[in-house]
Scaffold this motif. Structure first.
Motif, PDB file in Angstrom:
ATOM      1  N   PRO A   1     -19.786  54.803  76.445  1.00  0.00           N
ATOM      2  CA  PRO A   1     -20.508  53.767  75.827  1.00  0.00           C
ATOM      3  C   PRO A   1     -19.964  53.265  74.489  1.00  0.00           C
ATOM      4  O   PRO A   1     -20.215  51.974  74.266  1.00  0.00           O
TER       5      PRO A   1
ATOM      6  N   LEU B   1     -17.925  50.887  79.335  1.00  0.00           N
ATOM      7  CA  LEU B   1     -19.108  50.706  78.611  1.00  0.00           C
ATOM      8  C   LEU B   1     -19.985  51.685  79.391  1.00  0.00           C
ATOM      9  O   LEU B   1     -20.935  52.110  78.681  1.00  0.00           O
ATOM     10  N   LEU B   2     -19.941  52.099  80.605  1.00  0.00           N
ATOM     11  CA  LEU B   2     -20.997  52.844  81.348  1.00  0.00           C
ATOM     12  C   LEU B   2     -20.485  54.336  80.931  1.00  0.00           C
ATOM     13  O   LEU B   2     -21.368  55.192  80.843  1.00  0.00           O
TER      14      LEU B   2
ATOM     15  N   VAL C   1     -15.571  45.409  73.118  1.00  0.00           N
ATOM     16  CA  VAL C   1     -16.392  46.462  73.386  1.00  0.00           C
ATOM     17  C   VAL C   1     -15.636  47.422  74.058  1.00  0.00           C
ATOM     18  O   VAL C   1     -15.852  48.898  74.047  1.00  0.00           O
TER      19      VAL C   1
ATOM     20  N   ILE D   1     -16.549  47.256  82.054  1.00  0.00           N
ATOM     21  CA  ILE D   1     -17.898  47.730  82.760  1.00  0.00           C
ATOM     22  C   ILE D   1     -17.560  49.343  82.928  1.00  0.00           C
ATOM     23  O   ILE D   1     -18.805  49.996  82.501  1.00  0.00           O
TER      24      ILE D   1
END
Lengths: 389, 342
Positions: B330, B326-327, B277, B323
């Motif tokens: 994205p 991803l925030l 990710v 984290i």
């Protein structure tokens, strides 16, 4: 009285009877001892809560073990500081895990689908690593948090006999057991189990109410088509966050109860495989059904405790009516699936369920029921819908 | 300066492993659109190919030497491996080089494992939701892990690197640093170059061959490629095999660094997904970049200087980065729009 529809009332009452009679029903299956019964009830709570998130909204969280761990730690801290009465411990467990879930949910729910799964996984692993390393003053690291004689326990009278006090509910000790024999079966009615059972029943009632409420309907709409919901002008985030926090609080309650039954808490309760287990329970029982998760939790805990004790000699005992060579072959063939290999059986059963019975045991049960011509609908909700992505 | 170089080097071998596993995962994801939670198991199976190859090579005949006795006073048992009896010193050489030989064995074996997995199980899940794919491959991962545990036990089985590559190099001296400032095990350096070679091979295969061109076209628009009369599914199955082989080879070569145990697959799985990710779902260069980046970042975070400021940072740095990425971004570092966002 219960503000439930007729069907649900019947289901709920049946559930109550089933849970309260647990020690009697499960004794013939060899699962009637307190330790396992407590686990049935506690993991039932965990799975029912998880189902409120996953079953209704389709958000697959891989991080719920973190809340279980937070619950355990906070309960043990209450036992250390305040009192061995389980009430403050459990209340704090629920509140803290709720707050924790609010924080994590606020961040993770910004994404959906697999990203949500990975984010929750990352948070849970982070909590696990922290509990092991930096937070050692709070969590006592690898040893795990335990109660000691020297702990303050400001509400309790100091114990004088030098033995560790046990957890209790206003004097009723959790490990008190009343034993009796019925038809040659050893029945054990345990205080700890009944405390957990009553909480399980309360949680189950709450979950029925949520399933049948407008709020539950909204969550199911999120699962069916979140985009459409957003186009109609609904902000889905608060609903999702509420569901996440509720399921986190259920997990915290389960963690608190685990600590109440056995006052220690370790970081391994937060590991992601533990989150995997609750996913297994929910799927195995039937996602989105009311009863399914409880059955799934029961099945897995039963496997874990009973299946794992069946070793080769027990197996040989089962087959000793056969000729010797056949007994040996059967033991050789089945041996790997029993005893220490129960995880293998679990994995295979789980795969079979996902492949052939996406609705879990509940779908299987209703299929069998239909086969015999009886239309039996055990409060199952739509279990075939696709999860949100 | 030499500290920084040392940390970069330390991060390289773990980063290489991340990069290779993630490359395999992304190949599967990019072609077939399947989220494979059993991918860590492929890495573990690869490591156990090394164990098996060594075990086979060590099969020996036992002869008794009546002139000498062991500590019980019985004649000494001398084990000689068959491979040494047949090939002489070449046999000894083969045992020494069991890990590199296992890499060659792993390619066909892991491709076969990949085919069986794809045809036998994953094929049936293309049209099911991603959650189902995750769950069934998670179940498969448990099963594979338990089978390995059944046959090889719960303890780690150490594997030795070839004698010639098991020493350490003083890299610092070549670059003008003081002696003994930057010492690095040879095998880890070999692992890094191996990873680079495999990554280069995969990329050039996709870039410069007709087969690779078709696969890339299929990744963009599977339906149109199918309409052109190309059996894209068969090629995707082959890509699954290649991805399994890449991951398996990563596992084989990692065996001397981390002794193979049955849960190493699960251990790496979580990190691999995090790397994916960060790199961006479905982006091959992103996967490689993020793999190396996170490996090196992790090793910097475990420096004492950093740990004294932020205790525990080495444990969580990867998750923290994931984290944040991803925030903030994205789609990951190099992710494309529209992947897994429906």
């Amino acid at each position: 009285m219960l503000k439930l529809k007729n069907n649900d009332t019947a289901l709920f009452l049946a559930f109550c009877v089933m849970v309260l009679a647990g020690p009697i029903i499960l004794a013939p299956l060899g699962a009637g001892y307190p330790d396992l019964l407590q686990r049935f009830a506690i993991f039932g709570i965990f799975a029912v809560g998880y189902n409120i998130l996953f079953g209704l909204t389709g958000y697959l969280s891989f991080g719920h073990a973190a809340f279980l761990g937070v619950g355990s730690y906070s309960a043990v801290w209450m036992f250390k500081l305040l009192s061995m009465n389980i009430i403050p411990g459990i209340i704090l467990a629920v509140i803290l895990s709720g707050i924790f879930a609010l924080l994590i949910g606020f961040i993770t729910l910004r994404r959906s689908g697999i990203y949500f799964s990975i984010l929750t996984l990352a948070f849970a692993q982070m909590s696990y690593s922290l509990a092991y390393s930096v937070l050692t003053p709070i969590t006592n690291g690898e040893t795990g948090l335990q109660i000691h004689l020297a702990d303050p326990r400001i509400l309790d009278t100091k114990s004088t006999d030098g033995s560790l006090p046990s957890t209790n509910l206003f004097g009723l000790e959790m490990n008190d057991t009343w034993r009796t024999t019925l038809f040659g079966m050893d029945l054990q009615f345990n205080v700890g189990f009944y405390v957990s059972a009553i909480l399980l029943i309360l949680c189950f009632y709450l979950s029925i109410r949520i399933f049948r409420s407008p709020f539950g309907l909204m969550l199911r709409a999120v699962k069916t088509n979140q985009n459409r919901l957003m186009y109609t002008g609904v902000n889905t985030k608060p609903y999702l966050l509420t569901a996440f926090v509720i399921s986190g609080m259920y997990a915290g309650l389960a963690g608190g109860l685990l600590a109440a039954m056995d006052p220690l808490a370790g970081a391994e309760r937060m590991q992601w495989t533990e989150s995997g287990t609750v996913v297994l329970m929910t799927i195995l029982g039937g996602t989105g059904t009311l009863l399914g998760p409880v059955f799934g939790a029961g099945a897995i805990k039963y496997f874990e405790n009973i299946f794992s004790k069946v070793n080769d000699s027990v197996l040989a005992g089962w087959f000793n009516f056969m000729p010797d060579w056949m007994t040996d072959t059967m033991v050789f063939l089945l041996g790997p699936f029993f005893g220490k290999g129960w995880h293998l059986t679990l994995g295979l059963v789980f795969m079979a369920v996902v492949i052939f019975l996406p609705g879990g045991l509940m779908e299987g049960a209703s299929k069998i029921a239909n086969l015999f011509g009886k239309r039996k609908n055990k409060g199952s909700v739509d279990s075939t819908g696709t999860p949100a992505e | 300066m030499d500290d920084i170089l040392l940390q970069i080097l330390n991060g390289l071998d773990k980063g290489s492993a991340y990069a290779l596993i993630t490359l395999g995962l992304t190949l599967i994801f990019g072609t077939l659109g399947v989220v494979n939670f059993a991918h860590g198991s492929l890495f573990m199976l690869g490591a156990f190919v090394a164990v098996i190859v060594r075990k086979i090579m060590m099969i020996s005949s036992v002869t008794l030497d009546p002139t000498r006795t062991n500590f019980l006073g019985k004649p000494l048992e001398i084990k000689t491996t068959y491979i040494e009896q047949w090939f002489g010193s070449f046999g000894t050489w083969m045992i020494d080089y069991s890990v590199p030989i296992a890499v060659l064995v792993a390619i066909p074996v892991m491709m076969l494992v990949g085919f069986v997995m794809e045809r036998g199980l994953i094929k049936h899940f293309y049209h099911r939701p991603h959650a189902d794919q995750i769950l069934v491959t998670f179940g498969l991962a448990i099963v594979l892990q338990e089978i390995v545990k059944k046959f090889f036990g719960a303890n780690a089985i150490p594997q030795a690197a070839p004698e010639a590559a098991s020493g350490a190099l003083d890299i610092g001296v070549w670059l003008g640093f003081a002696e003994n400032a930057v010492i690095y095990p040879e095998w880890r350096l070999i692992y890094f170059f191996f990873a680079v070679a495999v990554i280069a091979a995969v990329f050039s295969f996709l870039r410069f061959t007709t087969f690779g061109m078709v696969v890339r076209a299929g990744m963009v628009d599977r339906e149109t490629v199918g309409l052109l009369g190309i059996n894209i599914n068969r090629r995707f199955t082959l890509m699954f095999g290649i991805a399994a082989a890449v991951t398996g080879m990563a596992g084989v070569m990692y065996a001397p660094i981390l002794s193979p145990n049955y849960h190493m697959g699960m251990d790496f799985l979580v990190l691999t997904f995090v790397v994916v990710v960060v790199g961006g779902m479905g982006s091959l260069p992103g996967a490689v970049l993020a793999g190396f980046m996170l490996g090196i970042l992790e090793s910097f975070a475990s420096m004492n200087e950093v740990k004294s400021i932020l205790p525990g940072i080495d444990q969580i740095i990867i998750y923290l980065v994931a984290i944040i990425i991803l925030l903030v971004r994205p789609r990951g570092l190099m992710g494309k729009a529209g992947v897994m966002e429906d």
